[in-house]
Design an enzyme around this catalytic site. Structure first.
Site, mmCIF file in Angstrom:
data_model
loop_
_atom_site.group_PDB
_atom_site.id
_atom_site.type_symbol
_atom_site.label_atom_id
_atom_site.label_comp_id
_atom_site.label_asym_id
_atom_site.label_seq_id
_atom_site.Cartn_x
_atom_site.Cartn_y
_atom_site.Cartn_z
ATOM 1 N N ARG A 45 2.138 0.006 9.959
ATOM 2 C CA ARG A 45 2.072 -0.638 8.636
ATOM 3 C C ARG A 45 2.943 0.053 7.594
ATOM 4 O O ARG A 45 2.443 0.518 6.568
ATOM 5 C CB ARG A 45 0.632 -0.592 8.092
ATOM 6 C CG ARG A 45 -0.428 -1.273 8.859
ATOM 7 C CD ARG A 45 -1.724 -1.346 8.027
ATOM 8 N NE ARG A 45 -2.154 -0.079 7.486
ATOM 9 C CZ ARG A 45 -2.968 0.771 8.101
ATOM 10 N NH1 ARG A 45 -3.493 0.479 9.272
ATOM 11 N NH2 ARG A 45 -3.285 1.917 7.520
ATOM 12 N N MET A 59 9.934 3.660 -26.336
ATOM 13 C CA MET A 59 9.424 2.497 -25.605
ATOM 14 C C MET A 59 10.556 1.652 -25.018
ATOM 15 O O MET A 59 10.464 1.184 -23.876
ATOM 16 C CB MET A 59 8.552 1.637 -26.527
ATOM 17 C CG MET A 59 7.755 0.590 -25.769
ATOM 18 S SD MET A 59 6.788 -0.485 -26.822
ATOM 19 C CE MET A 59 5.599 0.641 -27.521
ATOM 20 N N HIS A 72 -6.793 4.416 7.942
ATOM 21 C CA HIS A 72 -5.696 4.817 7.051
ATOM 22 C C HIS A 72 -5.681 6.323 6.924
ATOM 23 O O HIS A 72 -6.733 6.958 6.820
ATOM 24 C CB HIS A 72 -5.892 4.147 5.685
ATOM 25 C CG HIS A 72 -4.715 4.252 4.774
ATOM 26 N ND1 HIS A 72 -3.444 3.857 5.141
ATOM 27 C CD2 HIS A 72 -4.600 4.714 3.503
ATOM 28 C CE1 HIS A 72 -2.613 4.059 4.118
ATOM 29 N NE2 HIS A 72 -3.291 4.591 3.126
ATOM 30 N N ARG A 81 -12.188 6.239 1.502
ATOM 31 C CA ARG A 81 -11.999 5.065 0.652
ATOM 32 C C ARG A 81 -12.769 3.928 1.310
ATOM 33 O O ARG A 81 -13.871 4.151 1.792
ATOM 34 C CB ARG A 81 -10.496 4.784 0.522
ATOM 35 C CG ARG A 81 -10.107 3.919 -0.630
ATOM 36 C CD ARG A 81 -8.596 3.900 -0.888
ATOM 37 N NE ARG A 81 -7.822 3.321 0.210
ATOM 38 C CZ ARG A 81 -6.494 3.197 0.191
ATOM 39 N NH1 ARG A 81 -5.799 3.605 -0.857
ATOM 40 N NH2 ARG A 81 -5.840 2.670 1.213
HETATM 41 C C1 LIG Z 1 -0.042 1.096 1.044
HETATM 42 C C2 LIG Z 1 -0.601 1.115 2.404
HETATM 43 C C3 LIG Z 1 0.222 1.327 3.528
HETATM 44 C C4 LIG Z 1 1.686 1.695 3.444
HETATM 45 O O1 LIG Z 1 1.837 3.061 3.106
HETATM 46 P P1 LIG Z 1 3.270 3.735 2.964
HETATM 47 O O2 LIG Z 1 2.973 5.166 2.739
HETATM 48 O O3 LIG Z 1 3.929 3.092 1.794
HETATM 49 O O4 LIG Z 1 4.022 3.484 4.219
HETATM 50 C C5 LIG Z 1 -0.360 1.193 4.768
HETATM 51 N N1 LIG Z 1 -1.667 0.900 4.903
HETATM 52 C C6 LIG Z 1 -2.490 0.723 3.847
HETATM 53 C C7 LIG Z 1 -3.921 0.410 4.065
HETATM 54 C C8 LIG Z 1 -1.989 0.842 2.558
HETATM 55 O O5 LIG Z 1 -2.797 0.676 1.522
#
Ligand SMILES: *Cc1c(COP(=O)(O)O)cnc(C)c1O
Length: 376
Positions: A226, A316, A171, A142
Site C-alpha cells: 500500500r 499569509m 499498519h 490506532r
Molecule cells: C497513509 C497510509 C499508507 C501509505 O503510507 P506511506 O508511508 O505514504 O507509504 C498505507 N496504509 C495506510 C493504512 C495508511 O493510512
C-alpha cells in the site's frame, strides 16, 4: 507564461505535477515486487496534495490494482470521475454511513463485530453481498482489532453470510525504519495469517506494507502493498538506496524588486535586517498557501539558478528574499520545491527545515495553489 493563464489564474504561483514521474515511480515499485503481488495506491488526502483524479487516472493507466482512500467521500469522488477499480476506505465510518458503500461500490474497513453485523443487515436488505477488509492492530495503537482478538473476530465474521472477507491488513507504527519493532509487527501478523489458514480461512488480500515497509521489509509484502509516499517520489528516510522521482514542484514568480540600504527591517517583527545595501524581492506565496511559517528566515528559494534564504517572517500571502546583488527582475521564476538549473530544493529538505515530515508539506499545500499536470 510557460502555461496557459487559464490554468493558473492571475497569481503566478502554482505546483507542477509531473505524471511521468508518477508513472516512473510506479514502475520502480512494481519491479521490486514478486510477480503477483498487488499494488494498492494510497491516494488519500487528495493524493497527498497532488490531485486525486489526475493521479488516480494515471495510476489506472499504469496498471494499479486497488486504491486506498481515507473516507467515503474520497471514494465517491473517484467513482464520479469514472474510476472503476476496487477502492478500500481505510478509515472507519459510522454505521449510519453504510448505505453509500453499496451505492458507490466501496470496500469498508472492519474492526468490530458490531459494525460487521450492521453491514450484513444492510446487505441482506439490499439482497447484496459486500467485500470487507479486516484491520488488525499489531502495534500501531490506532484503529484495528487487537492482535490477540483478531482470530475470534474473523471466525465470527466468516459466518455472516452477506460479508465476504477479501482482505486482512495491518499498519506499521514506524514510517521510517525501526527494524526490531517492524519485524515484530510482521511476525505477529504472519502468525495470525497462519493461524487462520490452519483453521481453514484463507484471505486473498493480505497487506501491511506502506512505503517504508515496501522498501525495507520484503517479508512484509504479503499479497498486496500500500505505498503512498514513494509514488509521489518522496522518501521515508534519507539514504535508503533507491531514488524515486519527485512528482511535485512548487513555483512562483517575482512580483516586486527593490534596492534597500543597510539596516532595513524586513517583514513582520523585523526578524531579518538587511546587513548591507541589497536587493529584496517579494514572492506571492505564504502560509495561506500551506507554505510553513516555520520557514521564516530558514527556507530556501531558487532564483536565477541560485539558492537564497527567505528573509524575515513568512506572511499569509507573501515572502521576501534577499538576493544580494543578483540581477533579478519582476517575472523571474522562483522555485520553492523542485529544481532550477543545477540547484534543487527537495520536499524532504523543506520538511526538515520546517520541523515536520514531507507528508505534511505536500498535504498542506492549499487549494489556492493550482496544480498544473505535465504528461508527455
Ligand atoms: C497513509 C497510509 C499508507 C501509505 O503510507 P506511506 O508511508 O505514504 O507509504 C498505507 N496504509 C495506510 C493504512 C495508511 O493510512
Amino acid at each position: 507564461m510557460r502555461y496557459p493563464k487559464k490554468k493558473i489564474g492571475f497569481r503566478p504561483t502554482w505546483a507542477d505535477v509531473d505524471l511521468r514521474a508518477l508513472a516512473y515511480n510506479f514502475g520502480k515499485i512494481r519491479r521490486r515486487l514478486d510477480r503477483g503481488t498487488r499494488i494498492m495506491a494510497t491516494i488519500k488526502a487528495d493524493a497527498y496534495g497532488h490531485g486525486l483524479i489526475p493521479v488516480a487516472r494515471k495510476l489506472v493507466a499504469c496498471g494499479v490494482d486497488w486504491f486506498g482512500v481515507a473516507s467515503i467521500d474520497e471514494g465517491i469522488k473517484l467513482r464520479k470521475h469514472g474510476i472503476r477499480l476496487p477502492v478500500l476506505v481505510m478509515g472507519l465510518i459510522l454505521k449510519e454511513d453504510i448505505p453509500p458503500l453499496f451505492t458507490w461500490d466501496l470496500v469498508p474497513t472492519v474492526c468490530t463485530l458490531d459494525f460487521a453485523r450492521a453491514l450484513d443487515r444492510e446487505a441482506r436488505r439490499r439482497r447484496r453481498r459486500i467485500g470487507v477488509h479486516i484491520k488488525v492492530d499489531t502495534g500501531m495503537g490506532r484503529i484495528g482489532v487487537e492482535q490477540d482478538e483478531a482470530r475470534t473476530l474473523v471466525g465470527k465474521i466468516v459466518r455472516l453470510a452477506r460479508l465476504k472477507i477479501e482482505g486482512l491488513f495491518t499498519h506499521f507504527a514506524f514510517a521510517d525504519m525501526d527494524w526490531e519493532f517492524t519485524h515484530h509487527q510482521i511476525e505477529l501478523f504472519n502468525r495470525l495469517v497462519q493461524d487462520l489458514r490452519s483453521g481453514g480461512i484463507e484471505v486473498p488480500l493480505v497487506h501491511s506494507a506502506n512505503s517504508m515497509g515496501l522498501l525495507a521489509y520484503r517479508n512484509g509484502h504479503f499479497t498486496m502493498v500500500r505505498p503512498g509516499l514513494v509514488l509521489y517520489g518522496l522518501h521515508p528516510q534519507e539514504g535508503m538506496g533507491v531514488r524515486f522521482k519527485p512528482v511535485l514542484s512548487l513555483k512562483t514568480k517575482v512580483l516586486y524588486v527593490k534596492r534597500l540600504p543597510e539596516g532595513r527591517g524586513i517583514s513582520y517583527g523585523h526578524i531579518y535586517v538587511t546587513p548591507k545595501k541589497t536587493t529584496i524581492v517579494t514572492l506571492p506565496i505564504g502560509y495561506g498557501d500551506g507554505y510553513p511559517r516555520n520557514l521564516s528566515n530558514k527556507g530556501f528559494v531558487l532564483i536565477k539558478g541560485k539558492r537564497f534564504r527567505i528573509s524575515g517572517r513568512v506572511c499569509m500571502d507573501q515572502i521576501m528574499v534577499d538576493v544580494g546583488n543578483t540581477r533579478v527582475r519582476v517575472g523571474d521564476e522562483a522555485v520553492l520545491i523542485g529544481s532550477q538549473k543545477k540547484e534543487v530544493v527537495t520536499t524532504e529538505e523543506v520538511a526538515r527545515l520546517a520541523g515536520t515530515i514531507p507528508y505534511e508539506i505536500v498535504c498542506g499545500l492549499g487549494s489556492r495553489i493550482p496544480r498544473v499536470y505535465i504528461d508527455k
